[in-house]
Design an enzyme around this catalytic site. Structure first.
Site: not given
Length: 180
Positions: A7, A130, A39
């Site tokens: 993410t 990431s 998210k």
């Protein structure tokens, strides 16, 4: 600090406004299983925006716990974040949760981790996940080197997330953005 994969969450404060963005990609091992996950969300009467990276159930659990701390401490984000980080680090169950979160309100921008970290960035930019390094770098470059007369916090996170999505295989361009 553990690096969460899969993410990208980015928060930028610029000209008195803050924008928090999260990509929508969910991966399971080496497969994309969802493209439009949310998210980033508002909590505590829409006064706080949180974004999370890591295991979804863990992140949602932590979001609920943060909201409970905010209720207990009358919306004081720093106090609530410190108490959450303390619980997260010392509680036998919570220690196993694999997630990180960014929480912002009108004044503060914080990274909260299970290591007990509550970090406020120096430059008004913070990112996790990431693709966080790419998104963070792009946002800082825009803030420091671009002509931003037509930019606001939202446009900065949009541009930085597009760059991260073009570099990180775990980040897509289906982005959710919340602003304060």
């Amino acid at each position: 600090m553990t690096q969460m994969h899969g993410t990208t969450i980015l928060a930028v404060r610029y000209n008195g406004k803050v924008a928090v963005a999260g990509d929508g990609q969910v991966t399971l091992n080496n497969s994309v299983v969802k493209h439009n996950a949310k998210k980033v969300r508002r909590i505590y009467n829409d006064r706080i925006v949180v974004g999370f990276a890591g295991a979804t159930a863990d992140a949602l659990n932590l979001t609920e716990r943060l909201e409970g701390k905010l209720e207990r401490y009358n919306g004081n984000l720093i106090r609530a974040a410190v108490e959450l980080a303390r619980d997260w680090r010392t509680d036998k169950y919570l220690r196993r949760l694999e997630a990180m979160m960014i929480a912002v309100d009108a004044e503060q921008m914080l990274l909260i981790s299970g290591n007990g970290d509550v970090i406020e960035p120096d430059e008004g930019v913070i990112a996790i996940g990431s693709g966080g390094v790419a998104a963070h770098s792009a946002a800082v470059a825009l803030l420091n080197h671009a002509d931003l007369k037509n930019f606001d916090a939202r446009r900065i996170v949009e541009a930085a997330m597009a760059i991260a999505g073009s570099i990180c295989i775990y980040t897509n361009n289906s982005v959710t953005i919340e602003e304060l």
